[in-house]
Write a protein that holds these residues in place. Structure first.
Motif, PDB file in Angstrom:
ATOM      1  N   GLU A   1      -7.720  -1.038   6.632  1.00 62.80           N
ATOM      2  CA  GLU A   1      -8.546  -2.182   6.108  1.00 62.80           C
ATOM      3  C   GLU A   1      -7.317  -3.390   6.522  1.00 62.80           C
ATOM      4  OE1 GLU A   1     -10.206  -1.485   2.290  1.00 62.80           O
ATOM      5  OE2 GLU A   1     -10.627   0.504   2.409  1.00 62.80           O
TER       6      GLU A   1
ATOM      7  N   VAL B   1       0.721  -0.737  -0.387  1.00 61.27           N
ATOM      8  CA  VAL B   1      -0.287  -0.317  -0.421  1.00 61.27           C
ATOM      9  C   VAL B   1       0.778   0.661  -0.123  1.00 61.27           C
ATOM     10  CG1 VAL B   1      -1.926   1.320   1.408  1.00 61.27           C
ATOM     11  CG2 VAL B   1      -1.899  -1.171   0.782  1.00 61.27           C
TER      12      VAL B   1
ATOM     13  N   LEU C   1      -6.484  -5.356  -1.347  1.00 61.65           N
ATOM     14  CA  LEU C   1      -7.216  -4.639  -1.039  1.00 61.65           C
ATOM     15  C   LEU C   1      -8.826  -5.473  -0.751  1.00 61.65           C
ATOM     16  CD1 LEU C   1      -6.307  -1.247  -0.450  1.00 61.65           C
ATOM     17  CD2 LEU C   1      -6.536  -2.179   1.168  1.00 61.65           C
TER      18      LEU C   1
ATOM     19  N   GLU D   1      -6.020   2.634   4.032  1.00 63.47           N
ATOM     20  CA  GLU D   1      -5.833   1.812   3.492  1.00 63.47           C
ATOM     21  C   GLU D   1      -4.745   0.381   4.350  1.00 63.47           C
ATOM     22  OE1 GLU D   1      -6.000   3.053  -1.022  1.00 63.47           O
ATOM     23  OE2 GLU D   1      -3.998   2.618  -0.554  1.00 63.47           O
TER      24      GLU D   1
ATOM     25  N   ASN E   1      -3.893  -2.671  -4.469  1.00 57.10           N
ATOM     26  CA  ASN E   1      -5.712  -3.401  -4.759  1.00 57.10           C
ATOM     27  C   ASN E   1      -5.845  -4.341  -4.909  1.00 57.10           C
ATOM     28  OD1 ASN E   1      -7.246  -0.513  -5.046  1.00 57.10           O
ATOM     29  ND2 ASN E   1      -6.567  -0.582  -7.691  1.00 57.10           N
TER      30      ASN E   1
END
Ligand SMILES: Nc1nc2c(ncn2[C@@H]2O[C@H](COP(=O)(O)OP(=O)(O)O)[C@@H](O)[C@H]2O)c(=O)[nH]1
Ligand SMILES: [Mg+2]
Length: 312
Positions: A131, A24, A35, A128, A32
């Motif tokens: 997450e 990230v 995630l 991110e 991407n």
């Protein structure tokens, strides 16, 4: 390769989490995909934002709060977004916990993120990273940010509970209001209460918060907690207020509402990023470069120039 990383992150493997956050941080293409693969497993962690001026004691506070949460049996992730941290000589996040008790180190993942590129980019990356930690099964995630710039306020705002840390010497409460901190705080901490001026700051803060309460209604008075973070004092009380706020949000659907608002913001940002990247082709960039003199000398207006860019 990505599948393995995903499954290891879901198992809360520290090295995998660190690698994920690095992807990230470095804006890797795999980030991407990672995630996307993790998204279904997110939304379970409760996010606590800690913000305030540099040197207020945020890291020290975060350290002891982390310690307390671990003692209560929770799994914790900590992200410190502090562009100034290597230079202030302040408490290095995590060091204290590591030094005190090796066993405690197990349930916690701590990561500092520094400014590489724009702060705006950093705020996206911090979210991110959050997450990833969320998917890895942390119960609480603490994000420490310096409350000075807009994008840092943005990070603080994505937290479920935002704790604003002030100190007597960081100027008065008016300063905090100017910096936009009054608006975003769910809980206010007056740290360094061992120092002079903490009572006066408390009075000023409560007055201002009282006005704020009249404006936005139903939660009642915003709590103000006095702490001496460096002596691990007042952290219990802070914890109680965080849990109280958490219960308040959960009981009336506000948590879901807040998170949906944040999702809309996140989606807007992703769309903006995508549009911008798509728009600025190498060709357009070089057209801008070769036209800037004409625009600067008033031969062409920026408005016509942009209209023209959109035609191609
Ligand atoms: N006197 C006093 N010093 C504190 C207190 N809390 C933190 N400090 C000190 O203040 C300095 C800055 O703390 P730090 O946690 O790095 O602040 P941050 O920049 O907000 O993360 C460090 O030297 C801490 O030991 C406190 O309650 N009282
Ligand atoms: Mg710090």
């Amino acid at each position: 390769m990505l599948d393995k990383l995903v499954s290891q992150i879901l198992k809360s493997d520290k090295i995998a989490i660190a690698r994920g956050i690095s992807l990230v941080e470095n804006e890797s293409k795999d980030a991407n995909e990672l995630l996307k693969a993790l998204y279904k497993e997110t939304g379970k962690a409760y996010v606590i934002g800690i913000t305030g001026p540099p040197g207020a004691g945020k890291s020290t506070l975060a350290n002891y709060l982390t310690k307390l949460l671990i003692e209560k049996g929770y799994k914790i992730g900590v992200i410190a977004v502090d562009p100034t941290s290597p230079f202030t000589g302040g408490a290095l996040l995590g060091d204290r916990i590591r030094m005190q008790d090796k066993a405690m180190d197990k349930g916690v993942f701590i990561r500092s993120m520094a400014t590489r590129g724009s702060l705006g980019g950093l705020s996206k990356k911090a979210k991110e990273a959050c997450e990833i930690l969320d998917a890895s099964g942390k119960d609480f995630i603490i994000i420490e940010t310096v409350g000075v710039g807009q994008s840092e306020l943005d990070i603080a705002q994505t937290a479920d509970t935002t704790v604003v840390v002030l100190v007597p010497e960081s100027g008065d409460a008016v300063q905090a209001m100017k910096a936009g901190l009054m608006e975003i705080g769910d809980i206010f901490v007056i740290n360094k209460s061992d120092r002079e001026g903490s009572d006066a700051l408390g009075v000023a803060l409560r007055t201002m918060l009282h006005l704020k309460m009249k404006k936005d209604g139903d939660r009642g008075e915003t709590p103000v907690v006095k702490t001496i973070a460096s002596q691990n004092k007042g952290i219990d009380e802070l914890y109680e207020f965080i849990i109280l706020h958490k219960k308040y949000l959960e009981s009336n659907g506000k948590l879901e509402e807040k998170r949906k608002d944040n999702l809309i913001k996140q989606i807007n940002e992703l769309v903006n990023d995508k549009l911008e990247n798509k728009f600025w082709t190498e060709e357009k960039k070089s057209v801008l470069e070769s036209s800037i003199d004409k625009i600067s000398s008033r031969e062409v207006t920026p408005y016509d120039f942009v209209d023209e860019l959109f035609k191609n």
